[in-house]
Write a protein that holds these residues in place. Structure first.
Motif, short mmCIF file in Angstrom:
data_model
loop_
_atom_site.label_atom_id
_atom_site.label_comp_id
_atom_site.label_asym_id
_atom_site.label_seq_id
_atom_site.Cartn_x
_atom_site.Cartn_y
_atom_site.Cartn_z
N VAL A 149 86.09 -8.17 6.10
CA VAL A 149 86.90 -6.94 6.16
C VAL A 149 86.46 -6.07 7.33
O VAL A 149 87.30 -5.54 8.08
CB VAL A 149 86.80 -6.16 4.83
N LEU A 153 88.90 -5.05 10.40
CA LEU A 153 89.18 -3.65 10.79
C LEU A 153 88.94 -3.46 12.29
O LEU A 153 89.72 -2.77 12.96
CB LEU A 153 88.30 -2.69 9.99
N GLN A 157 91.66 -2.38 15.07
CA GLN A 157 91.46 -1.22 15.95
C GLN A 157 91.63 -1.61 17.41
O GLN A 157 92.22 -0.87 18.20
CB GLN A 157 90.07 -0.63 15.73
N PHE A 161 94.29 0.27 19.73
CA PHE A 161 93.93 0.97 20.97
C PHE A 161 94.70 0.36 22.15
O PHE A 161 95.12 1.07 23.05
CB PHE A 161 92.43 0.89 21.24
N ARG A 169 88.76 1.57 25.11
CA ARG A 169 88.38 1.55 23.69
C ARG A 169 88.79 0.22 23.05
O ARG A 169 88.12 -0.27 22.15
CB ARG A 169 89.06 2.70 22.95
N ASP B 147 86.02 -7.40 -0.64
CA ASP B 147 86.86 -6.76 0.38
C ASP B 147 87.06 -5.27 0.08
O ASP B 147 86.97 -4.41 0.96
CB ASP B 147 88.25 -7.42 0.45
N ALA B 150 84.00 -3.29 0.76
CA ALA B 150 83.84 -3.09 2.21
C ALA B 150 84.79 -2.00 2.72
O ALA B 150 84.42 -1.20 3.58
CB ALA B 150 84.09 -4.40 2.95
N LEU B 151 86.00 -1.98 2.16
CA LEU B 151 86.97 -0.95 2.56
C LEU B 151 86.48 0.44 2.16
O LEU B 151 86.59 1.40 2.93
CB LEU B 151 88.33 -1.22 1.92
N GLN B 157 83.34 5.77 8.03
CA GLN B 157 83.45 5.74 9.50
C GLN B 157 84.50 6.74 9.98
O GLN B 157 84.35 7.33 11.05
CB GLN B 157 83.81 4.34 9.97
N ASP B 166 86.06 13.11 17.33
CA ASP B 166 86.73 12.02 18.03
C ASP B 166 87.96 11.64 17.19
O ASP B 166 87.99 10.62 16.50
CB ASP B 166 85.78 10.82 18.19
N PRO B 168 91.12 10.69 17.98
CA PRO B 168 91.87 9.44 18.22
C PRO B 168 91.20 8.24 17.55
O PRO B 168 91.87 7.39 16.96
CB PRO B 168 91.85 9.31 19.75
N ALA B 169 89.86 8.19 17.63
CA ALA B 169 89.14 7.08 16.99
C ALA B 169 89.31 7.14 15.47
O ALA B 169 89.54 6.12 14.82
CB ALA B 169 87.66 7.11 17.36
N THR B 172 92.76 5.94 14.50
CA THR B 172 92.91 4.48 14.65
C THR B 172 92.17 3.74 13.54
O THR B 172 92.67 2.77 12.98
CB THR B 172 92.39 4.05 16.04
N GLN B 173 90.96 4.21 13.22
CA GLN B 173 90.19 3.58 12.13
C GLN B 173 90.94 3.73 10.81
O GLN B 173 91.03 2.79 10.02
CB GLN B 173 88.82 4.24 12.01
N LYS B 175 94.09 4.07 10.31
CA LYS B 175 95.28 3.21 10.26
C LYS B 175 94.88 1.78 9.92
O LYS B 175 95.52 1.11 9.10
CB LYS B 175 96.01 3.26 11.61
N ALA B 176 93.79 1.32 10.54
CA ALA B 176 93.32 -0.06 10.27
C ALA B 176 92.93 -0.20 8.80
O ALA B 176 93.28 -1.20 8.15
CB ALA B 176 92.13 -0.37 11.18
N ILE B 177 92.24 0.81 8.27
CA ILE B 177 91.81 0.75 6.86
C ILE B 177 93.02 0.79 5.93
O ILE B 177 93.09 0.06 4.94
CB ILE B 177 90.82 1.90 6.55
N LYS B 180 94.74 -2.62 6.06
CA LYS B 180 93.94 -3.64 5.35
C LYS B 180 93.96 -3.36 3.84
O LYS B 180 94.04 -4.28 3.03
CB LYS B 180 92.51 -3.64 5.88
N GLU B 187 97.34 -8.80 -2.05
CA GLU B 187 96.67 -10.05 -2.44
C GLU B 187 96.20 -9.96 -3.90
O GLU B 187 96.32 -10.90 -4.68
CB GLU B 187 95.47 -10.28 -1.51
#
Lengths: 381, 206
Positions: A149, A153, A157, A161, A169, B147, B150-151, B157, B166, B168-169, B172-173, B175-177, B180, B187
Motif C-alpha cells: 500500500v 501510494l 503520487q 504530480f 516532485r 492494507d 497501512a492506509l 503523512q 506544503d 500541494p504535497a 496529492t497524498q 488524493k492517493a490515499i 487507494k 476489494e
C-alpha cells in the motif's frame, strides 16, 4: 522683386527643407516590437514555471526587465537624432537575446525533465503491476504487510504530480516508489529465498522421497504436498497414483511458526484421524499430527531466538480437508481440496499414512521463478 | 545694484546648499523593504512566484537608482525617482503579499478538504474490516486488513505535509490515499460478498 528678397526667400526655403528633412530623419526611441518580444519572453518564462523551477535565472531576467520597462515607459515620447546612440535600445536588444537563450535553455531542460518524469512514472507503474501480479501468483501479499500500500501510494503520487506538470516532485515520488519496490523484492527474497535455495530443495526432495519409500516398504499410501506448486500427490506402494491442486493457508507460502500466522507447516506428518460426514465442517478431513517433535523444537528455538513472540502458542488442528465455502480461496493453514477430489482421496488413505509437506520439489518452482523475475525487474527500476 | 547682489547672494547660496542637501528617501526605502520581507514571509516566493520575482527586481532597481544618485556630486543629486520607485515597490509588495496570503489560504483549504475526504475513505475501509466475520471465513481478509492498517498510518503523512505548509504535497497524498482507500473498500466488499454466502465457522486452532 529685389535681389535681397530673392536671397532671403531662398534661405527661408533652405531652412524649411532642412527642418523638414531633419524631422523626417528623427527616429522613434524604441521599436515597440522589441518591447513586445521581451514581454512575450517573460510570459513564456512564466508559462514554463521559470519563477518556480529556475528562480535564479528568472530573477536575473526580471532584474533587468523591470527597470528597462520602466525606462521604456518614461522614454515613450522621446525622439532622437539618427546619429544619437540609444543605450536603452542596446540594453533591450541584449536582454532580448539573453532572455531568448534562457527561454530556450529552460524549455530544453523542462522537456528533458518531463521526459524523465514520464519514463520514471511509467517504469514504476509497470514494476508495481509486475510485482503485484507475481505476489498474487505465489500468494505472497501478506508477507509484505503494509508495504504494497505504501508503494502504491507513492506510485499514485508520482502520477498525480506528473499530471499537475510538477515534474520534479513526480521524479522524486517515482524514485521513492522505486526504492520501496526494491525493498519489497528484497523482503520477499529474504522471506521466501529458501524456495530458490539448493540446500532447501535437496532437503525437501529427500523428505518427499522418504514418504514415497515409506509407501513402498509399507505397501501403503503416502501423500506429498508441494506448497510452491500447490499440488498434492498421492502415492501407493511407492507409485504415483494421482495429483490434485490444493489451496493453502492465507499465509501458506511461509513456514508455520505459531498459531494464527496463517502459514501451512512443512515437515513429515502422519494422518491421525479421518473425519467423515458429520464430524467436520469441511466436508471430509484428514487430521495431521501437527505439531510433531520437530515442530515443537523449532517453536521453542524460535521463541529463544526472539523470532516468535513470547505470548504466541504453537497452534494445531492442521488438516487436509474439503471446502466449506466454495468461494473461499484460502484456509488458516490447512491444505484444502475441492470436495470431489477430497472424497476420492479420503477413500484411498488410512490413518497412519505419511504426509510430507514440502516447500518445493524442484529449483524451478513457481516461487523461485517469481523471485528471479522480481530480481530482474528490480535491477531495471 | 551691488547692494541688491550682496543681499541676494546669501539667499541664493542657501537655496543651493538646501538643494545640495538632498537625501535618500530612507523612510520610503525601509517601507518598501519591509513590504518585500512581509511578502516573502507570507509565502509569495511559492504562491505568487512571478510577482515576487518582479517585486524583488523593482527593489533592486530602486537601490540602483539610490546608488546612482549617491555617486553624483551633492548638488546634482535627485532622489525623486528613487522615492517614486520605493512607493511603487511598497504598493506592489502589499499587493503581492495579499495575493500570496489568499492563494496560500486557498491551497490550505484545498488540502484540508482533501484530507477530510481521505480520512472518510479510510474510515469506511476500517469499518468494513471491523464488520468482517470472525473465524475461518476471515482468512481471505487478512491481506486486506494489512492494507487498511497501512492506509491508516499513511494519513499521518498528510498532516505532516500540512504542518510544513506544503499544501500541494498534502493534497496529492490525500488524493492517493482516498483512491487507494476506495479500491481497498471495493476489494473488501467483494470478499465480504463471497464470505456472506458461506456458513460462519467455529474458531479452531491452526
Amino acid at each position: 522683386m529685389s535681389t535681397f528678397s530673392v536671397r532671403n526667400g531662398l534661405i527661408a526655403l533652405a531652412q524649411g527643407f532642412f527642418l523638414a528633412g531633419a524631422l523626417s530623419a528623427c527616429v522613434q526611441a524604441i521599436p515597440p516590437e522589441l518591447v513586445s518580444a521581451i514581454d512575450r519572453i517573460d510570459q513564456q518564462l512564466v508559462a514554463l514555471k521559470a519563477p518556480e523551477i529556475a528562480p535564479e535565472e528568472y530573477a536575473r531576467f526580471v532584474r533587468q526587465w523591470v527597470p528597462l520597462r520602466a525606462r521604456v515607459q518614461s522614454d515613450d515620447d522621446l525622439v532622437r537624432w539618427p546619429w544619437e546612440t540609444n543605450d536603452l535600445e542596446t540594453e533591450l536588444r541584449r536582454l532580448h537575446e539573453e532572455g531568448g537563450s534562457t527561454l530556450a535553455k529552460l524549455h530544453d531542460e523542462r522537456q528533458a525533465q518531463q521526459h524523465r518524469a514520464q519514463l520514471n512514472v511509467l517504469r514504476v507503474e509497470e514494476r508495481l503491476r509486475a510485482l503485484s501480479s507475481q505476489i498474487d501468483a505465489i500468494d505472497g501479499r501478506i508477507v509484505l504487510g503494509g508495504k504494497p500500500v505504501q508503494t502504491d501510494l507513492l506510485v499514485k503520487q508520482a502520477r498525480s504530480f506528473y499530471d499537475q506538470h510538477d515534474y520534479q516532485r513526480s521524479i522524486d515520488a517515482a524514485d521513492l516508489a522505486g526504492k520501496a519496490l526494491r525493498v519489497q523484492s528484497a523482503l520477499l527474497a529474504r522471506e521466501l529465498g529458501r524456495y530458490a535455495d539448493e540446500q532447501h530443495i535437496r532437503s525437501w526432495q529427500a523428505m518427499a522421497q522418504q514418504a514415497i519409500e515409506w509407501s513402498r516398504t509399507h505397501r501403503s499410501t503416502a501423500i506429498v504436498v508441494s506448497k510452491a506448486e500447490r499440488i498434492l500427490t498421492l502415492y501407493k506402494n511407492g507409485n504415483k497414483v494421482v495429483s490434485y491442486p490444493v489451496r493453502l493457508g492465507f499465509n501458506g507460502i511461509r513456514e508455520k511458526q505459531f498459531q494464527g500466522d496463517g502459514a501451512t507447516p512443512e515437515g513429515r506428518y502422519r494422518i491421525t484421524d479421518k473425519r467423515g460426514a458429520g464430524r467436520t465442517q469441511f466436508y471430509r478431513a484428514l487430521v495431521l499430527d501437527y505439531p510433531n517433535q520437530d515442530d515443537r523444537r523449532r517453536f521453542v528455538q524460535g521463541k529463544k531466538m526472539g523470532r516468535i513472540p513470547a505470548a504466541k502458542q504453537i497452534g494445531g488442528q492442521i488438516e487436509i480437508h474439503g471446502v466449506e465455502n466454495e468461494l473461499m480461496a484460502q484456509t488458516l493453514g490447512c491444505v484444502m481440496l475441492d470436495n470431489v477430489q477430497m472424497s476420492a482421496l479420503f477413500e484411498r488413505v488410512e490413518p497412519g499414512s505419511v504426509v510430507s509437506i514440502v516447500g518445493a520439489l524442484t529449483g524451478r518452482n513457481a516461487v523461485a521463478t517469481a523471485l528471479a523475475q522480481l530480481g530482474e525487474h528490480g535491477e531495471e527500476t | 545694484m551691488n547692494v541688491t547682489i550682496n543681499r541676494l547672494a546669501p539667499l541664493m547660496l542657501g537655496a543651493i546648499l538646501l538643494a545640495g542637501c538632498a537625501k535618500p528617501p530612507a523612510e520610503q526605502i525601509d517601507a518598501a523593504e519591509k513590504a518585500l520581507k512581509e511578502a516573502q514571509m507570507s509565502g509569495a516566493a511559492t504562491y505568487t512566484a512571478q510577482e515576487y520575482a518582479k517585486l524583488e527586481a523593482s527593489l533592486t532597481a530602486m537601490k540602483k537608482e539610490v546608488t546612482d544618485q549617491d555617486g553624483k556630486f551633492a548638488l546634482f543629486r535627485d532622489y525623486g525617482k528613487a522615492e517614486q520607485l520605493a512607493a511603487s515597490a511598497k504598493a506592489d509588495g502589499e499587493r503581492v503579499k495579499a495575493d500570496a496570503v489568499k492563494k496560500k489560504e486557498e491551497a490550505k483549504a484545498g488540502a484540508l478538504q482533501a484530507q477530510q475526504v481521505a480520512q472518510e475513505a479510510v474510515k469506511s475501509a476500517v469499518e468494513l474490516v471491523a464488520g468482517a466475520p470472525v473465524g475461518k471465513d476471515r482468512a481471505a481478509l487478512e491481506a486486506i486488513k494489512n492494507d487498511v492498517e497501512a492506509l491508516k498510518a499513511s494519513l499521518n503523512q498528510i498532516q505532516l505535509a500540512i504542518d510544513k505548509e506544503d499544501y500541494p504535497a498534502a493534497q496529492t497524498q490525500a488524493k492517493a490515499i482516498h483512491d487507494k482507500g476506495q479500491a481497498v473498500s471495493a476489494e473488501l466488499q467483494n470478499a465480504l460478498a463471497k464470505v456472506g454466502k458461506g456458513k460462519p465457522s467455529a474458531h479452531k486452532k491452526k
